[in-house]
Write an enzyme that holds these catalytic residues in place. Structure first.
Site, PDB file in Angstrom:
ATOM      1  CD  GLU A  16      -8.556  -3.390  -3.705  1.00 60.27           C
ATOM      2  OE1 GLU A  16      -9.642  -3.987  -3.723  1.00 60.27           O
ATOM      3  OE2 GLU A  16      -8.373  -2.289  -4.231  1.00 60.27           O
ATOM      4  CG  HIS A  19      -2.038   0.970   1.128  1.00 60.24           C
ATOM      5  ND1 HIS A  19      -1.943   2.279   1.533  1.00 60.24           N
ATOM      6  CD2 HIS A  19      -3.277   0.817   0.612  1.00 60.24           C
ATOM      7  CE1 HIS A  19      -3.087   2.886   1.281  1.00 60.24           C
ATOM      8  NE2 HIS A  19      -3.915   2.029   0.720  1.00 60.24           N
TER       9      HIS A  19
HETATM   10  C1  LIG Z   1      -0.550  -0.615  -3.945  1.00 61.81           C
HETATM   11  C2  LIG Z   1       0.792  -0.341  -4.642  1.00 61.81           C
HETATM   12  C3  LIG Z   1       0.523   0.225  -6.046  1.00 61.81           C
HETATM   13  C4  LIG Z   1       1.568   0.675  -3.805  1.00 61.81           C
HETATM   14  O1  LIG Z   1       2.788   0.797  -4.380  1.00 61.81           O
HETATM   15  P1  LIG Z   1       3.868   1.934  -4.044  1.00 61.81           P
HETATM   16  O2  LIG Z   1       3.631   2.600  -2.777  1.00 61.81           O
HETATM   17  O3  LIG Z   1       3.933   2.800  -5.235  1.00 61.81           O
HETATM   18  O4  LIG Z   1       5.125   1.020  -3.802  1.00 61.81           O
HETATM   19  P2  LIG Z   1       6.307   0.896  -4.786  1.00 61.81           P
HETATM   20  O5  LIG Z   1       5.778   0.682  -6.178  1.00 61.81           O
HETATM   21  O6  LIG Z   1       7.186   2.067  -4.551  1.00 61.81           O
HETATM   22  O7  LIG Z   1       7.002  -0.448  -4.305  1.00 61.81           O
HETATM   23  C5  LIG Z   1       8.064  -0.511  -3.395  1.00 61.81           C
HETATM   24  C6  LIG Z   1       8.729  -1.864  -3.511  1.00 61.81           C
HETATM   25  O8  LIG Z   1       7.846  -2.861  -3.023  1.00 61.81           O
HETATM   26  C7  LIG Z   1       7.539  -3.800  -4.052  1.00 61.81           C
HETATM   27  N1  LIG Z   1       6.125  -4.102  -3.990  1.00 61.81           N
HETATM   28  C8  LIG Z   1       5.111  -3.270  -3.632  1.00 61.81           C
HETATM   29  N2  LIG Z   1       3.946  -3.930  -3.679  1.00 61.81           N
HETATM   30  C9  LIG Z   1       4.234  -5.192  -4.070  1.00 61.81           C
HETATM   31  C10 LIG Z   1       3.453  -6.330  -4.312  1.00 61.81           C
HETATM   32  N3  LIG Z   1       2.123  -6.305  -4.161  1.00 61.81           N
HETATM   33  N4  LIG Z   1       4.059  -7.453  -4.719  1.00 61.81           N
HETATM   34  C11 LIG Z   1       5.389  -7.492  -4.880  1.00 61.81           C
HETATM   35  N5  LIG Z   1       6.209  -6.443  -4.675  1.00 61.81           N
HETATM   36  C12 LIG Z   1       5.609  -5.306  -4.278  1.00 61.81           C
HETATM   37  C13 LIG Z   1       7.892  -3.105  -5.351  1.00 61.81           C
HETATM   38  O9  LIG Z   1       8.237  -4.010  -6.360  1.00 61.81           O
HETATM   39  C14 LIG Z   1       9.064  -2.272  -4.936  1.00 61.81           C
HETATM   40  O10 LIG Z   1      10.209  -3.087  -4.883  1.00 61.81           O
HETATM   41  P3  LIG Z   1      11.536  -2.725  -5.692  1.00 61.81           P
HETATM   42  O11 LIG Z   1      12.037  -1.462  -5.059  1.00 61.81           O
HETATM   43  O12 LIG Z   1      12.399  -3.922  -5.490  1.00 61.81           O
HETATM   44  O13 LIG Z   1      11.094  -2.515  -7.106  1.00 61.81           O
HETATM   45  C15 LIG Z   1       1.605  -1.661  -4.727  1.00 61.81           C
HETATM   46  O14 LIG Z   1       1.867  -2.155  -3.442  1.00 61.81           O
HETATM   47  C16 LIG Z   1       0.930  -2.697  -5.604  1.00 61.81           C
HETATM   48  O15 LIG Z   1       1.097  -2.668  -6.832  1.00 61.81           O
HETATM   49  N6  LIG Z   1       0.176  -3.665  -4.997  1.00 61.81           N
HETATM   50  C17 LIG Z   1      -0.537  -4.652  -5.753  1.00 61.81           C
HETATM   51  C18 LIG Z   1      -1.834  -4.087  -6.314  1.00 61.81           C
HETATM   52  C19 LIG Z   1      -2.877  -3.865  -5.234  1.00 61.81           C
HETATM   53  O16 LIG Z   1      -3.061  -4.687  -4.354  1.00 61.81           O
HETATM   54  N7  LIG Z   1      -3.564  -2.704  -5.334  1.00 61.81           N
HETATM   55  C20 LIG Z   1      -4.609  -2.328  -4.400  1.00 61.81           C
HETATM   56  C21 LIG Z   1      -4.145  -1.244  -3.481  1.00 61.81           C
HETATM   57  S1  LIG Z   1      -5.302  -0.898  -2.205  1.00 61.81           S
END
Ligand SMILES: CC(C)(COP(=O)(O)OP(=O)(O)OC[C@H]1O[C@@H](n2cnc3c(N)ncnc32)[C@H](O)[C@@H]1OP(=O)(O)O)[C@@H](O)C(=O)NCCC(=O)NCCS
Length: 505
Positions: free
Chosen positions: A443, A390
């Site tokens: 989710e 998140h």
């Molecule tokens: C929700 C989300 C977009 C938030 O992402 P964010 O704050 O932008 O986090 P980042 O994209 O900066 O990720 C940071 C690190 O954690 C990893 N990471 C974050 N969420 C992850 C996940 N669900 N699975 C695997 N790795 C994940 C990223 O790959 C990144 O690693 P890296 O630096 O080695 O590339 C992300 O966690 C995600 O894509 N989750 C899956 C989709 C989901 O469940 N969405 C509903 C949200 S309520």
């Protein structure tokens, strides 16, 4: 080119190290200056600012016996008078200074303050005066709100002054809806009146009702909802929020939130080849939604499970769709326009699109013993594990914890398996993505709960919209109530203008 000399205040207000704090403060007040430069033989050896005075006051020191030398910042950074204004801005904003002495050949010649820079801001290209903000506006405060907030590090969020989780435990959806709109929980008579008011507004207005069958099969259910909300506003003649009274906007908002579940349930039924089911006034909102979706009145247990999910998802800080609703409202556009925009934002996979994909993942994993390898393979392919991670929560998502409990309470068919997978995903992510603090988000268990209550996967995100619309409407009302057009700026990074415009051909 604007230089520091063009901006600086001169002569600078000065004092010595032996000056009493009270005298320095008096001089600053007289000169309406936020700082005074401490000099020795015309050289700037320190700077005393309002902040230093506040520190001294907070320490309860007597300003008529304290000397400036003890409270000033010694050896301050300085600017040269011929330096470009942009450099002054960079120096002030980078170091969080509010004032900088201007020194020429070792001698103090003036002072530049943030206020001087703001004074010329309208004359300067944006890149010289704009604040640096992170991509995606992460962590940037863009507004004030009394609707609610999220504290990511604590794993806590609230609506108005109440914990959202506690509201989900103790109150009905309608009561929390009332809270979001009115700012206070209803009394028991207000609660009954509001329930009646909302239940009486669920029926689609005739124009939308007659068009929905032809719209319902176009695109996704969220596409249909977006178009329907637009039609609803047009049919009901909703006007610019700047042109209507707050009470009119509140009535429109109530009707909109009451009608959205009807639009979505009818859309689902038409797409599935069934007749829409008319709303039942005696049912509470969540139970009525399940009734309209499935054509069966749900058990009290299922209705409450979905009601709790809906309460938990009404609002969640300045997420993308909420921000969109506020930006559109800030232009004075009508409520339907704001909510159409918000639905558009919610339809993006990075915002509202994950719950069905979390369930798809459980299907693909199949059995708990395959989970570890499946997750490692997915991460190895550079994929994200759906329903985990998140932007704001770096600890357990409180919505996920609560929904896990709800899933257990209703004995959801997938709950045991989902808990096993959750544990393994958290362990594997901690190993493969150390330091990122990745846990299940709302989710993951939302999908498990909705599935157990008979909501089909393609309706997971639309179901989320039936509660989030209450949050969008509350935020739109707040924006309209104290409006200022939201109009930020962007840094131009293309080829330098002006280039001669070539003749056609
Ligand atoms: C929700 C989300 C977009 C938030 O992402 P964010 O704050 O932008 O986090 P980042 O994209 O900066 O990720 C940071 C690190 O954690 C990893 N990471 C974050 N969420 C992850 C996940 N669900 N699975 C695997 N790795 C994940 C990223 O790959 C990144 O690693 P890296 O630096 O080695 O590339 C992300 O966690 C995600 O894509 N989750 C899956 C989709 C989901 O469940 N969405 C509903 C949200 S309520």
């Amino acid at each position: 080119m604007t230089t520091v000399r063009d901006l600086m205040s001169t002569p600078a207000l000065v004092c010595g190290t032996d000056t009493l704090l009270a005298d320095a403060a008096h001089r600053m007040r007289e000169a309406e200056s936020g700082s005074i430069i401490v000099v020795e033989e015309r050289k700037a050896i320190g700077i005393l600012t309002e902040r230093d005075l506040l520190r001294a006051a907070a320490a309860r020191l007597d300003p008529v016996s304290e000397r400036v030398g003890l409270w000033m910042t010694p050896n301050p950074d300085t600017l040269g008078p011929e330096e470009e204004a942009g450099a002054a801005w960079a120096s002030l904003s980078h170091h969080h200074y509010r004032h900088l002495p201007v020194v020429d050949a070792g001698e103090l010649v003036g002072v530049v303050s943030i206020r001087d820079l703001f004074a010329i801001a309208s004359l300067r290209p944006a890149d010289e005066v704009a604040h640096e903000v992170p991509r995606g506006l992460e962590g940037v405060i863009v507004s004030e709100t009394t609707v609610g907030d999220v504290r990511g590090l604590e794993g806590f969020y609230h609506y108005r002054q109440y914990s959202a989780v506690e509201l989900a435990e103790k109150r009905s959806l309608e009561d929390v809806w009332f809270l979001m709109f009115a700012g206070a929980l209803p009394t028991s008579s207000q609660s009954a009146d509001f329930r009646e008011e909302t239940a009486s507004q669920r029926v689609l207005p005739p124009g939308l009702d007659s068009l929905l069958p032809s719209l319902a099969r176009q695109g996704s259910p969220l596409d249909v909802l977006r178009t329907s909300v637009s039609l609803l506003g047009a049919e009901l003649g909703w006007q610019a929020t700047t042109d209507i009274a707050a009470e009119t906007l509140r009535r429109q908002a109530t009707q909109l939130c009451a009608v959205v579940p009807t639009i979505l349930a009818a859309t689902h039924r038409i797409r599935s080849g069934f007749e829409p089911v008319a709303p039942r006034q005696h049912l509470a909102s969540a139970a009525n939604y399940l009734w309209m979706l499935t054509g069966e009145e749900p058990s009290a247990e299922r209705a409450r499970a979905i009601e709790q999910y809906l309460i938990l998802t009404i609002d969640h800080g300045f997420n993308s769709s909420t921000f969109t609703a506020r930006v559109i409202t800030s232009t004075g556009a009508d409520l339907a326009a704001a909510v159409c925009g918000a639905i558009g934002a919610l339809s993006g996979p990075l915002h509202g699109g994950a719950p069905s994909r979390a369930l798809d993942m459980l299907d693909q994993i199949g059995t708990p013993d395959r989970a570890d390898m499946w997750i490692r393979d997915a991460i190895g392919r550079g994929e994200r594990i759906m329903g985990f991670g998140h932007r704001v929560y770096k600890t357990d998502d409180p919505r996920s914890l609560f929904l896990r409990g709800v899933a257990r309470d209703i004995d959801a068919p997938l709950v045991g398996f989902a808990c096993d997978v959750e544990r393994i995903v958290v362990e594997v992510l901690a190993e493969l993505k150390p330091g990122h603090k990745l846990y299940a988000n709302v989710e993951f268990f939302a999908g498990v709960v909705m599935n157990a209550c008979g909501i089909p996967r393609q309706m997971f995100t639309p179901t989320f919209a039936t509660s989030r619309v209450i949050g969008w409407a509350a935020q739109a009302m707040e924006q309209a109530g104290d409006n200022r057009l939201i109009r930020p700026t962007a840094r131009y990074v293309g080829p330098p203008p002006p280039q001669p415009v070539p003749a056609p051909g």
